[in-house]
Design an enzyme around this catalytic site. Structure first.
Site, PDB file in Angstrom:
ATOM      1  N   CYS A 142     -45.560 -22.257  21.282  1.00 45.92           N
ATOM      2  CA  CYS A 142     -46.766 -21.573  21.729  1.00 45.92           C
ATOM      3  C   CYS A 142     -47.427 -20.821  20.571  1.00 45.92           C
ATOM      4  O   CYS A 142     -48.013 -21.438  19.692  1.00 45.92           O
ATOM      5  CB  CYS A 142     -46.461 -20.684  22.931  1.00 45.92           C
ATOM      6  SG  CYS A 142     -47.942 -20.151  23.826  1.00 45.92           S
ATOM      7  N   HIS A 148     -44.175 -24.494  26.591  1.00 49.75           N
ATOM      8  CA  HIS A 148     -42.902 -23.787  26.502  1.00 49.75           C
ATOM      9  C   HIS A 148     -41.767 -24.693  26.968  1.00 49.75           C
ATOM     10  O   HIS A 148     -41.541 -24.825  28.172  1.00 49.75           O
ATOM     11  CB  HIS A 148     -42.933 -22.531  27.380  1.00 49.75           C
ATOM     12  CG  HIS A 148     -43.824 -21.467  26.864  1.00 49.75           C
ATOM     13  ND1 HIS A 148     -43.361 -20.435  26.089  1.00 49.75           N
ATOM     14  CD2 HIS A 148     -45.164 -21.285  26.976  1.00 49.75           C
ATOM     15  CE1 HIS A 148     -44.362 -19.652  25.763  1.00 49.75           C
ATOM     16  NE2 HIS A 148     -45.473 -20.150  26.287  1.00 49.75           N
ATOM     17  N   GLU A 185     -38.658 -24.086  26.841  1.00 49.32           N
ATOM     18  CA  GLU A 185     -37.629 -23.260  27.475  1.00 49.32           C
ATOM     19  C   GLU A 185     -37.954 -22.956  28.938  1.00 49.32           C
ATOM     20  O   GLU A 185     -37.078 -22.530  29.693  1.00 49.32           O
ATOM     21  CB  GLU A 185     -37.423 -21.955  26.688  1.00 49.32           C
ATOM     22  CG  GLU A 185     -38.458 -20.874  26.895  1.00 49.32           C
ATOM     23  CD  GLU A 185     -39.790 -21.067  26.164  1.00 49.32           C
ATOM     24  OE1 GLU A 185     -40.620 -20.146  26.239  1.00 49.32           O
ATOM     25  OE2 GLU A 185     -40.012 -22.127  25.547  1.00 49.32           O
TER      26      GLU A 185
END
Length: 154
Positions: free
Chosen positions: A20, A123, A125
């Protein structure tokens, strides 16, 4: 810290993964809250996203990602897979760096790679199974790069 980081990534070719804002910082500059210089590791600029019809800014949520070319970071991930985004600014760069894009009112860079530098606007994650696969692929890239002082196996 910048000199040490630049030496390790640019000179010693240690793998780097920006997520990001981490992708946006790689650019030469950004217009977010004024004009600011970035790391300049890639030839690119960070610009504000435009609102199109029913596409609101910020871009928050799940979006399909389309692969622009074969890339080991998307191994075992299907074309058009969903990833989680949360941003109001985007990277504008040369097409030869782009490995994935997404459509949100217009086409935006979703991921880039330049040698040992990899970055995603989304993202991983927060992107469940596809994000975990991508992070695993990055660890495999580290192992294959065989850089002194870096090691991982997955």
């Amino acid at each position: 810290l910048l000199d040490a980081l630049s030496e390790e990534v640019l000179k010693n070719k240690k793998p780097f993964f920006g997520i990001c804002l981490g992708m946006q910082l790689l650019a030469k500059d950004s217009i977010e809250q004024g004009f600011h210089k970035g790391l300049g590791w890639i030839d690119g600029h960070v610009l504000a996203m435009k609102s199109h019809n029913n596409f609101r800014v910020p871009h928050v949520g799940w979006n399909n990602v389309n692969f622009e070319r074969d890339n080991s970071f998307f191994e075992k991930i299907n074309e058009g897979a969903h990833f989680y985004f949360d941003h109001s600014f985007h990277l504008s760069c040369k097409q030869d760096l782009v490995v994935a894009a997404c459509y949100y009112g217009e086409s935006y860079v979703a991921a880039i790679q330049k040698e040992n530098i990899f970055a995603s606007q989304f993202h991983p994650e927060k992107s469940q199974r596809n994000g975990l696969r991508m992070l695993r692929n990055f660890l495999n890239f580290i192992e294959q790069s065989n850089v002194s002082g870096v090691g991982a196996k997955c």
